[in-house]
Scaffold this motif. Structure first.
Motif, mmCIF file in Angstrom:
data_model
loop_
_atom_site.group_PDB
_atom_site.id
_atom_site.type_symbol
_atom_site.label_atom_id
_atom_site.label_comp_id
_atom_site.label_asym_id
_atom_site.label_seq_id
_atom_site.Cartn_x
_atom_site.Cartn_y
_atom_site.Cartn_z
ATOM 1 N N UNK A 52 0.842 -1.198 0.000
ATOM 2 C CA UNK A 52 0.000 0.000 0.000
ATOM 3 C C UNK A 52 0.878 1.251 0.000
ATOM 4 N N UNK A 53 1.942 1.222 0.785
ATOM 5 C CA UNK A 53 2.851 2.371 0.807
ATOM 6 C C UNK A 53 3.433 2.628 -0.588
ATOM 7 N N UNK A 54 3.848 1.556 -1.241
ATOM 8 C CA UNK A 54 4.419 1.701 -2.576
ATOM 9 C C UNK A 54 3.366 2.227 -3.561
ATOM 10 N N UNK A 55 2.147 1.668 -3.490
ATOM 11 C CA UNK A 55 1.092 2.105 -4.407
ATOM 12 C C UNK A 55 0.778 3.591 -4.195
ATOM 13 N N UNK A 56 0.688 4.010 -2.934
ATOM 14 C CA UNK A 56 0.369 5.408 -2.630
ATOM 15 C C UNK A 56 1.455 6.327 -3.191
ATOM 16 N N UNK A 57 2.695 5.951 -2.939
ATOM 17 C CA UNK A 57 3.821 6.758 -3.368
ATOM 18 C C UNK A 57 3.840 6.847 -4.905
ATOM 19 N N UNK A 58 3.579 5.743 -5.547
ATOM 20 C CA UNK A 58 3.609 5.707 -7.010
ATOM 21 C C UNK A 58 2.549 6.636 -7.597
#
Lengths: 103, 999
Positions: free
Chosen positions: B648-654
């Motif tokens: 989720x952190x990666x998706x949000x950042x992306x």
């Protein structure tokens, strides 16, 4: 499961096709923005909750999709009459009931 | 072999056809057709269970489904096991495993029986009175104790591997009960050509003819006539005969539920066979021929194993060939027990005495008793009994005070008369009337198209019953429209004795001011004195007495106890029985398995599963799905080594840094079309739509008439007369219903058509700084620049070289964003084309969790999460959506209600934890002063809470009393282990100016 006669489809269909819509013959005031708190209370919150003949709305949700009204006895669940939305509320006499018999 | 108490030449079972089964680990041999009870009684075993409260030793009192005592656990194997089965109903088969319940370590030596010694402390209402205080004791003492003691049997641990069938059926006449009344009615109805269903709970038809040895019908023994009649009926095309089938519920419009037990009696079960079948029958007419249930006598020590109903003893003897004892006492207030005594005596059983409370029993039975040499003590009572695991004696006298005589016995049979089985009639909402002469309630005014015949109608005498039933059968068939010519039927019946007598309530020695353990409800251990105690403690309504004492609340639902309880209550209240009235009869008549009721609706058939058109694509990308209503939605897309948090952190950042794509197909969509479409939406939403130009879109708030938020969504205007309305994922059906309601019933003059299009469109959201460059190549001939398609625009265009699309410029993430709708079948192609581009741009697919984080960072609400049906647009900080110019919309008046404009409302705010690493729990309560005394004043709760990777801190939304005025204040969230300090903030955490959106 109740069987309900849809006055538009002219068919008796199982209850699962229908959705109950609360008490019938409660018209939304056309000047609703201007009515008093008491009038709004009477319109929105107060219902008759009869033990006996009740007038209620149904929608043939999984059929023709239309709203109609019904007179139903709340003790026996018997449908005394179904009629289209907009038609006048039948009197007890028109339903073949004496006054007082609604209990 | 099949038991020392089996009498040669008696009963209808075949001695050669044996079956071995076990009870508490010991093996017994019975005969095919035996119930567990009859087979054990044949071996002299009466002790079959322990009562619920006092753990008193108990044996079967009946031979049928009314049994309150002999409840056992029945197992075929580990996955096919059932507790609380009545031993008097369960048929034996080779290999059946049964066990007694509610005892430890064994049925004979049960530790729980100390409750019996403590009985004076376990009086009626004990639980209500004892477990009140101290409060802390609830958690550690009372609740564990009550939980450990609760329930009789033990629920099986393994999932049920049986399957269950379901059938709907229609018929002209449904007949419940196949005793002589039901069979007669069926004969008469069937010969008119009517379609008939007749059912009976027992394995064989016959009802009372199972034990009525002295009855002949058309010259045949009654039971034989019943079997012949059943064969005749079953052979008719217009008749369906169902045995082992209980009609358990009588609902409106002659809708009756039956449960048919198909395999419970079989040693070898075909794999394809359902265990039980639920029949849901709609009958034009119903005939109730449900018979009557014998009542026990209420006297001191009436519950010992070996004490049972007279008719049960007759059934065990005449049907199963089993004597209930070798020396059987009789205690009665009704002639029926005499016939049981006569049958036993003729079979060689010793009858020390018939004790009759009446001074004048029927002449015929008195004469026969004299002829058989049986001593009859009229005007006498059984004062008490003795025996620990089996009755060993009865003490008889005229009263407790006079001289008494003790009789050695090994069984005692009794009858206080017969209670008509009016359960189904009452369930049909029919009114009962009180037959004072015979002390019984009988069917009175009918509420549905049904008739009761025979014993359940209070009709006495065999000839009367048959005549009534034949008449009813024809009458109901004709009423249902059957027209075939039919001769007038009549049956010649003879019966040995016509019965008289009967009593309700306690007998001598168990009256007021006695402490006798005279049971009225065996399973729940309710004694006559408990009813009186309930009245002394102020219970007046029979419904309250029932709940205070638990009388009639056991699995037998008061079939034996209700009338006695009522009579004793009436006496204590100083009222007449009809004045006190019966408790309500409710379905089911006898316990029904969950399997039958759940039926096919389990596992994958429990609920429909809805998948979006791109489901397979998302699954191929490794999506983890979550259930949102019936929808499967992609929750997050973990990559190798990622847990949910990391993904989720990666998706949000992306999304914030490059671009992300999201399947938004589940959003509800409604097409609103017609010349008055804008006018209609003006009434349905708080916003003004008339002024919205075609090609533009707007966020709309929909209220209920009471002024609270009902739904929200973006609405795009495609043309003067056409709007594309979106709703929340879960809200689509109710929003359409809500709109239809107003359109059809309040604003029918408006020319508008509403069409649900939720599943017609596949929708992909593209969000992030690179959104425009990602979609540019797939959009055909459409200017998507900031000027050509500004924020909050909608256009109908083509994508993928000719696929019609509706392209929205909008965002639920706070980024440059688009939502592309294409016809559902093109969804996978659109997804694939976009994914290729997104991946090339360094973006990713994201799921609902990331969508939630992103929207919360922007303070965008989720209806139903941040609102709960008591939140106005003003509370939610969405006052700007409410048009000031309109004179009407749904909710306009509700918004002005005094409570909705008052101070002190809970308002939506943002929360930042003092320690940014702490993520709050959604639902956590908020207080102003963490040091105040408990219970603290709670001023709000957390509605949304996430870790924001973009901000490097936690974020939360909450509703707080007067929250809008509290910005900057510190509030506290007391949790189990710590108290968390939070600062009240604005709801927008990221990009307050919207600079990321308008690019």
């Amino acid at each position: 499961m109740l069987l309900i006669h849809c006055p538009y489809c002219q068919e008796e269909r199982p209850e699962t096709e229908f959705r109950h819509g609360g008490e019938a013959h409660i018209a939304r005031p056309t000047n609703i923005a201007d009515i008093s708190d008491e009038e709004f209370e009477a319109y929105f919150f107060i219902r008759s909750n009869e033990k006996g003949v009740t007038f209620e709305r149904w929608r043939h949700a999984h059929g023709c999709g239309r709203f109609f009204n019904a007179a139903r006895h709340t003790v026996t669940d018997k449908f005394i009459k179904v009629y289209k939305a907009g038609e006048p509320k039948p009197t007890l006499a028109e339903l073949g009931l004496e006054s007082g018999e609604s209990q | 072999m099949s038991g020392a108490y089996r009498i040669a030449g008696k009963g209808r079972l075949t001695p050669a056809r044996q079956a071995r089964f076990s009870f508490d680990g010991k093996f017994y041999t019975g005969l095919e057709g035996d119930t567990v009870a009859s087979a054990l009684l044949a071996h002299g075993v009466h002790l079959m269970g322990r009562s619920f409260k006092y753990h008193r030793p108990r044996g079967p009192i009946s031979a049928g489904s009314e049994e309150p005592n002999a409840l056992i656990n029945v197992a075929r194997d580990a996955t096919r096991e059932q507790p609380n089965v009545r031993a008097t109903v369960q048929e034996i088969f080779e290999g059946l495993k049964t066990n007694s319940q509610n005892r430890w370590p064994s049925l004979e030596y049960d530790i729980g029986a100390v409750n019996n010694l403590g009985a004076p402390f376990f009086s009626a209402g004990f639980y209500y009175k004892t477990f009140m205080w101290p409060k802390a004791a609830w958690k550690h003492v009372y609740e564990p104790f009550i939980r450990a003691a609760a329930g009789l049997g033990v629920a099986p641990k393994e999932a049920d591997t049986d399957h269950y069938a379901n059938r709907y059926a229609h018929c002209d006449v449904l007949i419940v009960g196949a005793g002589i009344a039901g069979l007669s009615a069926a004969l008469a109805a069937a010969q008119t050509g009517a379609s008939v269903i007749i059912c009976d709970e027992q394995p064989e038809v016959g009802g009372a003819l199972h034990y009525e040895a002295g009855t002949t019908v058309d010259g045949m023994p009654g039971f034989e006539w019943a079997q012949k009649t059943a064969q005749k009926l079953a052979a008719m095309d217009n008749v369906r005969l169902l045995t082992r089938t209980t009609a358990f519920g009588y609902y409106a419009q002659n809708f009756i539920s039956l449960t048919e037990r198909i395999t419970d009696h079989q040693a070898m079960v075909e794999k394809s066979a359902p265990r039980e079948r639920l029949w849901q029958v709609r009958a034009k007419r119903v005939i109730l021929a449900t018979g009557a249930i014998e009542r026990h006598m209420v006297f001191d020590g009436n519950d010992r194993p070996g004490i049972l109903l007279a008719s049960a003893a007759r059934t065990y003897l005449n049907h199963y060939g089993v004597a209930v004892g070798k020396k059987v006492g009789v205690y009665t207030a009704h002639d029926s027990a005499y016939e049981a005594a006569f049958d036993l005596k003729r079979a060689g059983v010793e009858i020390p005495a018939i004790v009759d409370t009446r001074e004048k029993p029927g002449d015929a039975v008195m004469a026969e008793a004299a002829a058989l040499g049986i001593k009859v003590l009229t005007g006498h009572a059984v004062i008490k009994t003795s025996g620990r695991l089996r009755v060993t004696s009865m003490t008889v006298g005229r009263s407790t005070k006079g001289t008494t005589t003790k009789y050695e016995i090994d069984a005692l049979i009794m009858s206080a008369g017969w209670t008509p089985s009016v359960h189904l009639f009452s369930q049909s909402r029919g009114k009962l009337t009180w037959d004072a002469d015979n002390a019984r309630f009988v069917p009175g005014t009918h509420a549905q198209d049904c008739l009761a015949v025979g014993a359940c109608n209070g009709t006495d005498g065999l000839a009367n019953t048959v005549e009534e039933a034949l008449g009813a059968g024809e009458l109901m068939a004709r009423a249902a429209g059957a027209a075939a010519d039919a001769e007038k039927l009549s049956l010649n019946t003879e019966t040995a004795f016509e019965w008289t007598g009967g009593m309700v309530g306690a007998s001598e020695g168990a009256g007021p001011d006695t402490v006798a353990k005279a049971f009225i409800d065996f399973q729940n251990d309710v004694c006559a004195k408990d009813i009186r105690l309930a009245v002394r403690e102020g219970m007046r309504s029979i419904e309250h007495i029932k709940r205070f004492t638990t009388n009639g609340m056991a699995s037998d639902q008061g079939k034996l106890s209700n009338m006695h309880g009522l009579a004793i209550a009436a006496e204590a209240l100083g009222k007449d029985i009809p004045e006190v009235g019966l408790t309500t009869f409710r379905a089911p008549y006898t316990p029904v398995t969950f399997g039958t009721i759940i039926n096919h609706a389990r596992g994958s058939l429990f609920d429909p599963t809805r998948k979006t058109p791109m489901h397979d694509q998302e699954a191929a990308l490794g999506a983890v799905f979550e259930d949102v209503g019936q929808w499967k939605r992609a929750w997050f897309f973990p990559r190798a080594g990622e847990d949910m948090h990391a993904a989720v952190n990666r998706e949000c950042k992306t999304v914030r840094e490059t671009v992300g794509m999201f399947d938004a197909s589940t959003l509800g969509k409604i097409e609103v079309v017609g010349p008055d479409a804008a006018k209609f939406l003006d009434l349905m939403y708080t916003n003004a739509w008339d002024s919205l130009k075609p090609g533009r879109a707007k966020y709309g708030i929909m209220l209920r008439e009471d002024g609270f938020i009902y739904d929200d969504g973006v609405v795009g205007r495609l043309a003067e007369d056409r709007f594309h309305v979106t709703t929340t994922t879960g809200g689509a059906p109710r929003v359409l219903q809500h709109m239809e309601d107003y359109l059809q019933t309040e604003f029918p003059h408006l020319k508008v058509w509403l069409t649900s299009t939720s599943e017609q469109w596949a929708t992909v959201a593209i969000q992030g700084p690179k959104a425009r460059e990602v979609i540019a190549p797939i959009v055909d001939d459409q200017d998507i620049s900031n000027e050509g398609l500004p924020f909050m625009s909608v256009v109908e265009c083509k994508v993928l070289g000719g696929v019609p699309a509706r392209l929205f410029r909008m965002t639920f993430a706070g980024e440059l964003g688009y939502e592309i709708n294409v016809p559902a079948d093109f969804g996978p192609a659109l997804w694939d084309a976009l994914y290729e581009r997104v991946e090339a741009a360094g973006g990713c697919a994201y799921g609902t969790e990331t969508m939630h984080v992103l929207r919360a960072e922007k303070g965008y609400i989720i209806v139903g999460q941040d609102t709960d049906g008591t939140v106005t647009p003003y509370d939610a900080g969405l006052g700007w959506t409410v048009s000031k110019k309109k004179t009407d919309f749904v909710g306009i008046r509700g918004l002005k209600r005094p409570d909705l404009v008052a101070e002190g409302r809970k308002q939506l705010v943002g929360l930042k934890t003092r320690n940014p690493k702490v993520v709050l729990e959604e639902g956590a309560q908020i207080v102003a002063d963490p040091n105040q005394a408990k219970p603290m004043t709670m001023i709000g709760h957390v509605t949304s809470s996430y870790w924001s990777e973009h901000l490097g801190s936690s974020i939360a939304l909450a509703v707080v009393v007067d929250g809008h005025k509290r910005k900057g204040e510190t509030l506290y969230i007391p949790m189990e282990k710590e108290t968390i300090a939070v600062e009240v903030t604005d709801t927008v955490f990221v990009d307050k100016e919207g600079s990321r959106i308008n690019v």
